[in-house]
Design a protein around this motif. Sequence first.
Motif, PDB file in Angstrom:
ATOM      1  N   GLN A  60      37.904  -3.528  41.061  1.00 14.00           N
ATOM      2  CA  GLN A  60      36.789  -3.602  42.356  1.00 14.00           C
ATOM      3  C   GLN A  60      36.504  -2.482  42.964  1.00 14.00           C
ATOM      4  OE1 GLN A  60      36.239  -7.654  43.964  1.00 14.00           O
ATOM      5  NE2 GLN A  60      37.355  -8.765  42.616  1.00 14.00           N
ATOM      6  N   VAL A  61      37.542  -1.435  43.083  1.00 14.53           N
ATOM      7  CA  VAL A  61      36.990  -0.472  44.041  1.00 14.53           C
ATOM      8  C   VAL A  61      35.839   0.771  43.100  1.00 14.53           C
ATOM      9  CG1 VAL A  61      38.033   1.488  45.414  1.00 14.53           C
ATOM     10  CG2 VAL A  61      38.868  -0.133  45.653  1.00 14.53           C
ATOM     11  N   VAL A  63      34.102  -0.182  40.479  1.00  8.86           N
ATOM     12  CA  VAL A  63      33.105  -0.497  39.445  1.00  8.86           C
ATOM     13  C   VAL A  63      31.696  -0.502  40.819  1.00  8.86           C
ATOM     14  CG1 VAL A  63      32.181  -2.880  39.981  1.00  8.86           C
ATOM     15  CG2 VAL A  63      33.933  -2.647  38.991  1.00  8.86           C
ATOM     16  N   PHE A  64      33.497  -0.106  42.362  1.00  9.22           N
ATOM     17  CA  PHE A  64      32.146   0.227  43.292  1.00  9.22           C
ATOM     18  C   PHE A  64      31.223   1.252  43.442  1.00  9.22           C
ATOM     19  CE2 PHE A  64      31.747   1.886  47.540  1.00  9.22           C
ATOM     20  CZ  PHE A  64      30.452   0.852  48.039  1.00  9.22           C
ATOM     21  N   PHE A  65      32.903   2.134  43.096  1.00  8.91           N
ATOM     22  CA  PHE A  65      32.073   3.993  42.503  1.00  8.91           C
ATOM     23  C   PHE A  65      31.514   4.043  40.587  1.00  8.91           C
ATOM     24  CE2 PHE A  65      36.593   4.730  45.025  1.00  8.91           C
ATOM     25  CZ  PHE A  65      35.495   5.217  46.192  1.00  8.91           C
ATOM     26  N   ILE A  66      32.086   3.337  40.636  1.00 13.88           N
ATOM     27  CA  ILE A  66      30.874   3.111  39.361  1.00 13.88           C
ATOM     28  C   ILE A  66      29.214   2.921  39.496  1.00 13.88           C
ATOM     29  CG2 ILE A  66      30.465   2.183  36.494  1.00 13.88           C
ATOM     30  CD1 ILE A  66      33.298   1.990  36.289  1.00 13.88           C
TER      31      ILE A  66
ATOM     32  N   TRP B  46      30.192 -12.651  37.880  1.00 13.78           N
ATOM     33  CA  TRP B  46      31.276 -11.637  39.049  1.00 13.78           C
ATOM     34  C   TRP B  46      31.202 -13.177  40.601  1.00 13.78           C
ATOM     35  CZ3 TRP B  46      29.360  -6.203  39.567  1.00 13.78           C
ATOM     36  CH2 TRP B  46      29.644  -5.596  38.073  1.00 13.78           C
ATOM     37  N   ALA B  51      35.068 -11.427  42.344  1.00 15.04           N
ATOM     38  CA  ALA B  51      34.231 -10.341  43.200  1.00 15.04           C
ATOM     39  C   ALA B  51      32.841 -10.717  43.577  1.00 15.04           C
ATOM     40  CB  ALA B  51      34.011  -9.329  41.836  1.00 15.04           C
ATOM     41  N   LEU B  54      30.968  -7.671  45.252  1.00 12.86           N
ATOM     42  CA  LEU B  54      30.265  -7.161  44.092  1.00 12.86           C
ATOM     43  C   LEU B  54      29.047  -7.173  43.303  1.00 12.86           C
ATOM     44  CD1 LEU B  54      33.282  -4.927  42.324  1.00 12.86           C
ATOM     45  CD2 LEU B  54      31.409  -3.766  43.851  1.00 12.86           C
ATOM     46  N   VAL B  57      26.124  -7.446  45.966  1.00 15.79           N
ATOM     47  CA  VAL B  57      25.737  -5.250  45.542  1.00 15.79           C
ATOM     48  C   VAL B  57      25.156  -5.090  44.446  1.00 15.79           C
ATOM     49  CG1 VAL B  57      26.503  -3.018  45.262  1.00 15.79           C
ATOM     50  CG2 VAL B  57      27.554  -4.720  47.243  1.00 15.79           C
ATOM     51  N   TYR B  62      20.456  -3.075  42.041  1.00 19.81           N
ATOM     52  CA  TYR B  62      20.358  -3.106  41.086  1.00 19.81           C
ATOM     53  C   TYR B  62      18.676  -3.303  40.880  1.00 19.81           C
ATOM     54  CZ  TYR B  62      23.445  -0.352  38.337  1.00 19.81           C
ATOM     55  OH  TYR B  62      24.556   0.980  37.821  1.00 19.81           O
ATOM     56  N   LEU B 136      37.997  -5.507  50.005  1.00 23.90           N
ATOM     57  CA  LEU B 136      37.503  -3.880  49.463  1.00 23.90           C
ATOM     58  C   LEU B 136      37.269  -2.509  50.614  1.00 23.90           C
ATOM     59  CD1 LEU B 136      36.593  -3.713  46.695  1.00 23.90           C
ATOM     60  CD2 LEU B 136      34.617  -4.151  47.637  1.00 23.90           C
ATOM     61  N   GLU B 139      40.758  -1.319  51.392  1.00 17.33           N
ATOM     62  CA  GLU B 139      40.925  -0.543  50.555  1.00 17.33           C
ATOM     63  C   GLU B 139      39.688   0.857  50.756  1.00 17.33           C
ATOM     64  OE1 GLU B 139      43.692  -1.350  47.077  1.00 17.33           O
ATOM     65  OE2 GLU B 139      43.707  -2.136  48.688  1.00 17.33           O
ATOM     66  N   LEU B 140      38.325   0.771  51.025  1.00 18.55           N
ATOM     67  CA  LEU B 140      37.715   1.680  50.854  1.00 18.55           C
ATOM     68  C   LEU B 140      37.774   2.512  52.271  1.00 18.55           C
ATOM     69  CD1 LEU B 140      34.554   0.763  49.317  1.00 18.55           C
ATOM     70  CD2 LEU B 140      35.685   2.322  48.411  1.00 18.55           C
ATOM     71  N   TYR B 144      40.631   4.478  49.392  1.00 22.60           N
ATOM     72  CA  TYR B 144      40.120   5.697  48.887  1.00 22.60           C
ATOM     73  C   TYR B 144      38.769   6.587  49.443  1.00 22.60           C
ATOM     74  CZ  TYR B 144      41.850   3.113  45.046  1.00 22.60           C
ATOM     75  OH  TYR B 144      42.971   2.084  44.017  1.00 22.60           O
ATOM     76  N   ALA B 151      31.453   9.597  47.267  1.00 24.52           N
ATOM     77  CA  ALA B 151      30.417   9.156  46.509  1.00 24.52           C
ATOM     78  C   ALA B 151      29.378   9.314  47.370  1.00 24.52           C
ATOM     79  CB  ALA B 151      30.609   7.792  46.071  1.00 24.52           C
TER      80      ALA B 151
END
Lengths: 101, 200
Positions: A60-61, A63-66, B46, B51, B54, B57, B62, B136, B139-140, B144, B151
């Motif tokens: 999922q992380v 996917v976030f960046f994509i 999703w 999820a 996402l 989001v 989008y 999420l 984690e981010l 990350y 990003a």
Amino acid sequence: MVTLQSYLTLSALVFSIGITGIIINRKNIIIVMMCTELLLISVNFNFIAFSHQLQDLSGQVFVFFILTVAAAEAAIGLAILVALYRNKKSISVSELNTLRN
Amino acid sequence: MMLLEIIFYVFASVLICASLGVILFKNPVYSAFSLILAFITTGLLWLLLEAEFLAIVLVLVYVGAVMVLFLFVIMMLNINIEEENSGFTKIAPIAIFLGLVIAAELIALFWIQSDHFIGEASFSSSDISANNTLLLGTELFTKYILSFEIAGFILLLAIIVSISLTLRSRKNVKKQVARDQISADPKKRVRMVDIKKGDM
């Protein structure tokens, strides 16, 4: 029961539709860019399905960046398109042969 | 469990139809609306895969931003539809053949090697579905964090690039140039002339 294969098959179908759209469309760059978005969304679908299957959040992380990169790509692509239309008065794929010769 | 199957297959068929609509509609505005439908359906699917963040989001970014940008550009460019779609059928058989081959390859790969994938996706409430946004975000912002900063930098780059690509300075337009006004030097503008009496 909805299996992982169902999700993967669905994303494969969307992916092939996107590729068909890129090849089939010779006249309008906007449709080509929309098909690129379709391809990205089907790849994201794979990531999410595997993330759910493996119970791992890294998918999922990713996917976030994509999504981030896809948004940037769409913005820059549309800016190029506007600049192109301003110069050539056309957005046809088959007329983009300025770099030939 | 039966309900989940029904939801999945309904949304899957809607997604397939919407993505077919993207490439088959002659009018690019209809294609854009079809793509919006595809995005919303993807977001709902999703949700089935737990999820949630996402999915939201996807719909917000989008449908709310990217597709509005697409529609804006489509409507701004004023494309002649009938002219743009001539020659559609010439390359269509090759394209459809290639698409079918790719789909067949991928699907065969998934179903032949199916014992590599563990049976079925579990919909049990487990650790990952506890609080999707919180997990999420944790984690981010820990593992990350560098990728997250990169990003953000990519988005900044996209802003700068798209502004500088579309910004145009017109020639032959009368307008104020603040830089020239500020840097005006009285020594260059005013010429002191000695006028003697009886000169004129």
